[in-house]
Design a protein around this motif. Structure first.
Motif, short mmCIF file in Angstrom:
data_model
loop_
_atom_site.label_atom_id
_atom_site.label_comp_id
_atom_site.label_asym_id
_atom_site.label_seq_id
_atom_site.Cartn_x
_atom_site.Cartn_y
_atom_site.Cartn_z
N GLU A 72 -37.02 -10.01 -13.07
CA GLU A 72 -37.84 -9.11 -13.88
C GLU A 72 -37.07 -7.83 -14.24
OE1 GLU A 72 -42.23 -8.31 -12.66
OE2 GLU A 72 -40.95 -6.93 -11.58
N ARG A 73 -36.39 -7.25 -13.28
CA ARG A 73 -35.68 -6.00 -13.55
C ARG A 73 -34.45 -6.23 -14.45
NH1 ARG A 73 -36.88 -2.54 -7.93
NH2 ARG A 73 -39.15 -2.55 -8.30
N ALA A 75 -31.93 5.92 -15.98
CA ALA A 75 -33.25 5.31 -15.89
C ALA A 75 -33.17 3.88 -15.34
CB ALA A 75 -33.91 5.31 -17.27
N LEU A 132 -29.90 6.14 -20.37
CA LEU A 132 -30.23 4.75 -20.05
C LEU A 132 -29.71 4.35 -18.67
CD1 LEU A 132 -29.75 2.99 -23.50
CD2 LEU A 132 -31.79 2.78 -22.05
N GLY A 167 -32.56 3.92 -11.68
CA GLY A 167 -33.81 4.24 -10.99
C GLY A 167 -34.75 3.04 -10.92
N LEU A 168 -34.79 2.32 -12.00
CA LEU A 168 -35.65 1.13 -12.10
C LEU A 168 -35.18 0.04 -11.12
CD1 LEU A 168 -36.22 -0.33 -15.67
CD2 LEU A 168 -35.43 -1.79 -13.84
N GLY A 193 -40.06 4.27 -10.79
CA GLY A 193 -38.66 4.49 -10.42
C GLY A 193 -37.87 5.15 -11.54
N ALA A 228 -36.12 8.90 -11.44
CA ALA A 228 -34.66 8.79 -11.29
C ALA A 228 -33.99 10.15 -11.50
CB ALA A 228 -34.11 7.78 -12.29
N ASP A 263 -34.49 -8.43 -16.89
CA ASP A 263 -35.13 -8.45 -18.22
C ASP A 263 -35.44 -7.04 -18.69
OD1 ASP A 263 -35.13 -11.19 -18.30
OD2 ASP A 263 -37.26 -11.43 -17.80
N MET A 264 -35.95 -6.21 -17.77
CA MET A 264 -36.32 -4.84 -18.15
C MET A 264 -35.10 -4.06 -18.64
SD MET A 264 -38.96 -3.70 -15.14
CE MET A 264 -40.61 -4.44 -14.99
N HIS A 282 -34.12 -2.02 -27.21
CA HIS A 282 -35.15 -1.33 -27.99
C HIS A 282 -34.94 0.19 -28.04
CE1 HIS A 282 -37.32 -4.89 -29.04
NE2 HIS A 282 -37.20 -5.31 -27.80
N MET A 283 -34.41 0.78 -26.97
CA MET A 283 -34.15 2.22 -27.03
C MET A 283 -33.00 2.53 -28.01
SD MET A 283 -36.45 3.75 -25.25
CE MET A 283 -35.79 5.43 -25.15
N GLN A 287 -34.27 -5.25 -22.16
CA GLN A 287 -35.25 -4.78 -23.14
C GLN A 287 -35.05 -3.30 -23.43
OE1 GLN A 287 -37.36 -6.61 -24.81
NE2 GLN A 287 -37.34 -8.52 -23.67
N LEU A 288 -34.81 -2.52 -22.38
CA LEU A 288 -34.63 -1.08 -22.58
C LEU A 288 -33.40 -0.80 -23.43
CD1 LEU A 288 -35.46 0.76 -19.24
CD2 LEU A 288 -36.70 0.84 -21.41
N GLU A 292 -38.01 -12.90 -7.88
CA GLU A 292 -38.76 -12.66 -9.12
C GLU A 292 -38.63 -11.21 -9.58
OE1 GLU A 292 -42.90 -13.74 -8.73
OE2 GLU A 292 -43.37 -12.07 -7.40
N VAL A 293 -38.50 -10.29 -8.62
CA VAL A 293 -38.32 -8.89 -8.98
C VAL A 293 -36.93 -8.68 -9.58
CG1 VAL A 293 -38.24 -6.52 -8.09
CG2 VAL A 293 -39.96 -8.12 -7.23
N LEU A 313 -41.04 -0.75 -22.38
CA LEU A 313 -41.09 -1.73 -21.30
C LEU A 313 -42.44 -2.44 -21.28
CD1 LEU A 313 -39.32 -0.23 -18.17
CD2 LEU A 313 -38.61 -2.17 -19.58
#
Lengths: 220, 220
Positions: free
Chosen positions: B166-167, B207, B204, B210-211, A210, A214, B169-170, B177-178, B173-174, B162-163, A174
């Motif tokens: 952003e989340r 997580a 995943l 949780g994010l 977070g 989790a 996108d997160m 890439h994971m 990405q996770l 914006e959050v 991340l």
């Protein structure tokens, strides 16, 4: 003798300036066009070197050049992290330790001013099958990172070891890829969440905290 | 006339087999050596094509080839997601919708057997400054993904926009890439958390849930 000493200094300075110019140019070209698209010859030319073999002469292979770019940033990032770790000593607040993981990188990028190239360069290095090892090897040598891992260990809930390993990887992915996305948006003038690197790092610390906390459901 | 028709079918089948061989070979070479390290000529040779320009003849540029590989996987992934979305209709459990985001990708990888190359290929495409747009454009056309976003909207807490962005996108990405990291570990026989793609997708989903649910502190 004085003349000779001055001559030596001047040559050392010239070599140092050339190496700096090559590293800066290479990082920019790699970030913008991709690690493999850019040749050592193109870097030499763009860095204003009359001799097209300047990159090879000063750095060796492309892997050596990539490692030199990583090291150039690793030093100031390590200093920032050592300061933060010292301030967090004894803390059992997980946010402090997640901050010690993320903020040295984002504060370093903020200090470089806009545009930066290192986040995009780093994301490519981390994703490339050939170069990724360089990033891992260089970060293994960071004493402050070991302290951050120990700090996290003291405040994380009891997690199965595979979940622990997995969430560590997630935090790293991340940080690297979200910072690269933000850097690209800034460079291209496209919209990106969060006004500053500091705000962006708050978003990452919130989300990664977070993620670490989790519940582990084991659900299918 | 029958002879002609048969001749046409045979030729169409031959073309289709050639295209398949090129796509499979290109994906593997890109995953293992990097998008830019591999030339169209190397792909033609490795795919057993006597003619070194076979890739150009069948697919055009490297960007066209990359897009064809993405589309070949996008179709089965879209089918899996449509089935999951239908099963989740009306759900207000955030885990269901995060599952609809992640599991079509991991189940597709599981169905392909080991080794797979698409996760590593996709992570490179997503990170490359030139090719990343292809992945975004292809996923914009997914009807099921729009339903997942709407489903998430119904069960997420009220987040600043914006959050929210952003989340999102997160999470992406996770996932990308994971899964690429896990695929690489499987291919290289190195240790990786979680025994199966199904277990990895549970990790995943935990997580990312949780994010998404993490408090927004706005802390510096």
């Amino acid at each position: 003798m004085i003349g000779t000493a001055t001559g030596r200094t001047t040559r050392a300075e010239r070599v140092s300036a050339t190496r700096d110019a090559i590293l800066t140019t290479a990082e920019r070209l790699f970030a913008e066009h991709g690690l493999f698209a850019v040749s050592n010859r193109q870097i030499s030319e763009a860095a204003g070197q009359g001799n097209n073999t300047a990159v090879g002469y000063h750095f060796g292979t492309k892997a050596d050049l990539v490692r030199a770019i990583v090291r150039r940033h690793a030093e100031p990032i390590e200093r920032l992290r050592q300061e933060m770790v010292a301030r967090c000593a004894g803390s059992t607040d997980i946010r402090d330790w997640v901050g010690c993981l993320i903020r040295p990188f984002t504060e370093h990028l903020a200090a470089l001013g806009n545009p930066t190239w290192y986040a995009r360069f780093g994301a490519q290095v981390m994703t490339d099958p050939g170069f990724r090892r360089i990033m891992t090897e260089e970060s293994l040598g960071s004493p402050s990172l070991h302290e951050v891992v120990a700090g996290l260990d003291r405040c994380l809930p009891d997690l199965p070891s595979e979940v622990r390993a997995e969430r560590g990887d997630m935090a790293r992915q991340l940080m690297v890829h979200m910072c690269a996305e933000r850097e690209r948006a800034l460079a291209e003038g496209t919209p990106t969440p969060r006004a500053t690197w500091r705000d962006a790092s708050s978003g990452l610390v919130d989300a990664i905290t977070g993620l670490w906390l989790a519940p582990v459901t084991g659900a299918n």
